[in-house]
Enzyme design. Structure first.
Site, PDB file in Angstrom:
ATOM      1  N   SER A  13       0.821  -1.220   0.000  1.00 54.50           N
ATOM      2  CA  SER A  13       0.000   0.000   0.000  1.00 54.50           C
ATOM      3  C   SER A  13       0.850   1.263   0.000  1.00 54.50           C
ATOM      4  CB  SER A  13      -0.926   0.006   1.222  1.00 54.50           C
ATOM      5  OG  SER A  13      -1.626   1.238   1.301  1.00 54.50           O
ATOM      6  N   SER A  15      -0.590   4.128   0.827  1.00 57.41           N
ATOM      7  CA  SER A  15      -1.255   5.058   1.752  1.00 57.41           C
ATOM      8  C   SER A  15      -0.334   5.551   2.870  1.00 57.41           C
ATOM      9  CB  SER A  15      -2.511   4.400   2.343  1.00 57.41           C
ATOM     10  OG  SER A  15      -3.491   4.225   1.338  1.00 57.41           O
ATOM     11  N   THR A  61      -8.892  -1.565   3.083  1.00 57.06           N
ATOM     12  CA  THR A  61      -8.898  -2.022   1.700  1.00 57.06           C
ATOM     13  C   THR A  61      -9.282  -3.502   1.687  1.00 57.06           C
ATOM     14  OG1 THR A  61      -7.623  -2.068  -0.354  1.00 57.06           O
ATOM     15  CG2 THR A  61      -6.414  -2.553   1.676  1.00 57.06           C
ATOM     16  N   LYS A  65     -13.618  -4.378   3.546  1.00 57.44           N
ATOM     17  CA  LYS A  65     -14.501  -3.210   3.490  1.00 57.44           C
ATOM     18  C   LYS A  65     -15.925  -3.517   3.942  1.00 57.44           C
ATOM     19  CE  LYS A  65     -12.024  -0.534  -0.010  1.00 57.44           C
ATOM     20  NZ  LYS A  65     -12.132   0.188  -1.299  1.00 57.44           N
ATOM     21  N   ASP A 101     -14.005   6.497  -1.251  1.00 60.54           N
ATOM     22  CA  ASP A 101     -13.611   6.006  -2.579  1.00 60.54           C
ATOM     23  C   ASP A 101     -14.260   6.821  -3.697  1.00 60.54           C
ATOM     24  OD1 ASP A 101     -11.871   3.991  -1.743  1.00 60.54           O
ATOM     25  OD2 ASP A 101     -13.477   2.527  -1.553  1.00 60.54           O
ATOM     26  N   GLY A 127     -17.366  -4.034 -14.405  1.00 60.71           N
ATOM     27  CA  GLY A 127     -17.307  -4.803 -13.175  1.00 60.71           C
ATOM     28  C   GLY A 127     -18.492  -4.503 -12.288  1.00 60.71           C
ATOM     29  N   GLY A 129     -18.302  -5.719  -8.805  1.00 62.79           N
ATOM     30  CA  GLY A 129     -17.855  -6.118  -7.477  1.00 62.79           C
ATOM     31  C   GLY A 129     -17.791  -4.938  -6.518  1.00 62.79           C
ATOM     32  N   ARG A 155     -25.123 -10.658 -11.249  1.00 63.56           N
ATOM     33  CA  ARG A 155     -24.500  -9.801 -10.247  1.00 63.56           C
ATOM     34  C   ARG A 155     -24.666  -8.324 -10.621  1.00 63.56           C
ATOM     35  NH1 ARG A 155     -18.442 -10.710  -7.657  1.00 63.56           N
ATOM     36  NH2 ARG A 155     -18.720  -9.279  -5.908  1.00 63.56           N
ATOM     37  N   GLY A 227      -5.104   5.239 -11.577  1.00 63.73           N
ATOM     38  CA  GLY A 227      -5.532   4.841 -10.247  1.00 63.73           C
ATOM     39  C   GLY A 227      -4.819   5.563  -9.120  1.00 63.73           C
TER      40      GLY A 227
END
Length: 264
Positions: A13, A15, A61, A65, A101, A127, A129, A155, A227
């Protein structure tokens, strides 16, 4: 004051690098560290530390979550709609959950695609998810007409039923879209030639920073949004919530790029 980020794996990470740079610039007596949580019990231990005053809070993360959402005593409307929490802040034993986010996505677009206006225009999310949910909420709030493309249609339809938008096949979805957001962990199989010339393409991953999708988008003459911009965008409100002040004006992107060994 102690804070950090948890998940598994977490050693990769960026962060801690971002937050530590801000803390040092602000001169705050505080730390922000990677907090490994391989198991549910590990995560629950961190929550207990927060409730007892050992942690001011932490970002979350994958894969925790949704567990963070369940652990929170109070949850923001944004996090509830997104179905996940990426930030827990503790106040006198009380766990407050939020999701930054979506702010990260909006901030990344504002930084790297400032001319993009999503109002009333189609935006495609690849996606269905966990990573997709915050994107869908943020894009709907920005006034976009959200189209979901996902290999498992069931989904995707469940996500749309809960949050809004419409499920479409990739060929149809990309036509006329102002934005494509890749929330998959792999390169999607999409035909970027279907997009209008003023479209933007965003990839949520930042390893590598220039993903094959972004490289293809730029070759096509489209705007690319990476990203890392989203990561920094979600970190800013997290820092504010954890440490009670806006992040200082430090070029954390340059520090992150140096760490990644990539040019800006």
């Amino acid at each position: 004051m102690k804070a950090g980020v948890t998940g598994w794996p977490i050693a990769h990470s960026l962060s801690p690098l971002l937050h530590t740079a801000w803390l040092e610039a602000a001169g705050l007596d505080a730390t922000y560290d990677a907090l490994p949580a391989e198991t549910e019990a590990d995560f629950d231990t961190l929550v207990a530390r927060g409730r007892s005053g050992g942690l001011r809070g932490f970002n979350i993360t994958a894969p925790w979550k949704e567990r963070a959402l369940a652990a929170a005593d109070t949850v923001s409307d944004t996090a509830r709609r997104a179905g996940s929490v990426n930030l827990l802040v503790f106040e006198d034993g009380h766990a407050v959950g939020d999701s930054t986010d979506g702010l990260g996505l909006v901030g990344a677009l504002a930084e790297q695609a400032p001319a993009l206006d999503l109002t009333g225009r189609p935006a495609v999310v690849l996606g269905a998810g966990g990573a997709s949910r915050a994107a869908v909420v943020a894009l709907i709030d920005a006034g976009a007409q959200v189209r979901i493309v996902n290999r498992s249609r069931d989904r995707a339809e469940a996500l749309v039923a809960e949050l809004g938008g419409v499920v479409m096949e990739a060929y149809e979805a990309l036509q006329g879209a102002a934005l494509v957001v890749n929330a998959l962990s792999v390169r999607p199989d999409v035909d970027l030639s279907l997009l209008p010339d003023d479209a933007a393409v965003m990839d949520m991953t930042y390893r590598p920073l220039e993903t094959p999708l972004l490289a293809a988008a730029r070759e096509r003459g489209l705007i690319g949004v990476d990203g890392l911009a989203m990561l920094i965008g979600q970190a800013r409100p997290s820092f504010q919530a954890l440490f009670g002040m806006a992040p200082p004006l430090v070029d954390v992107r340059a520090k992150a790029l140096a760490h990644l060994g990539e040019a800006g």
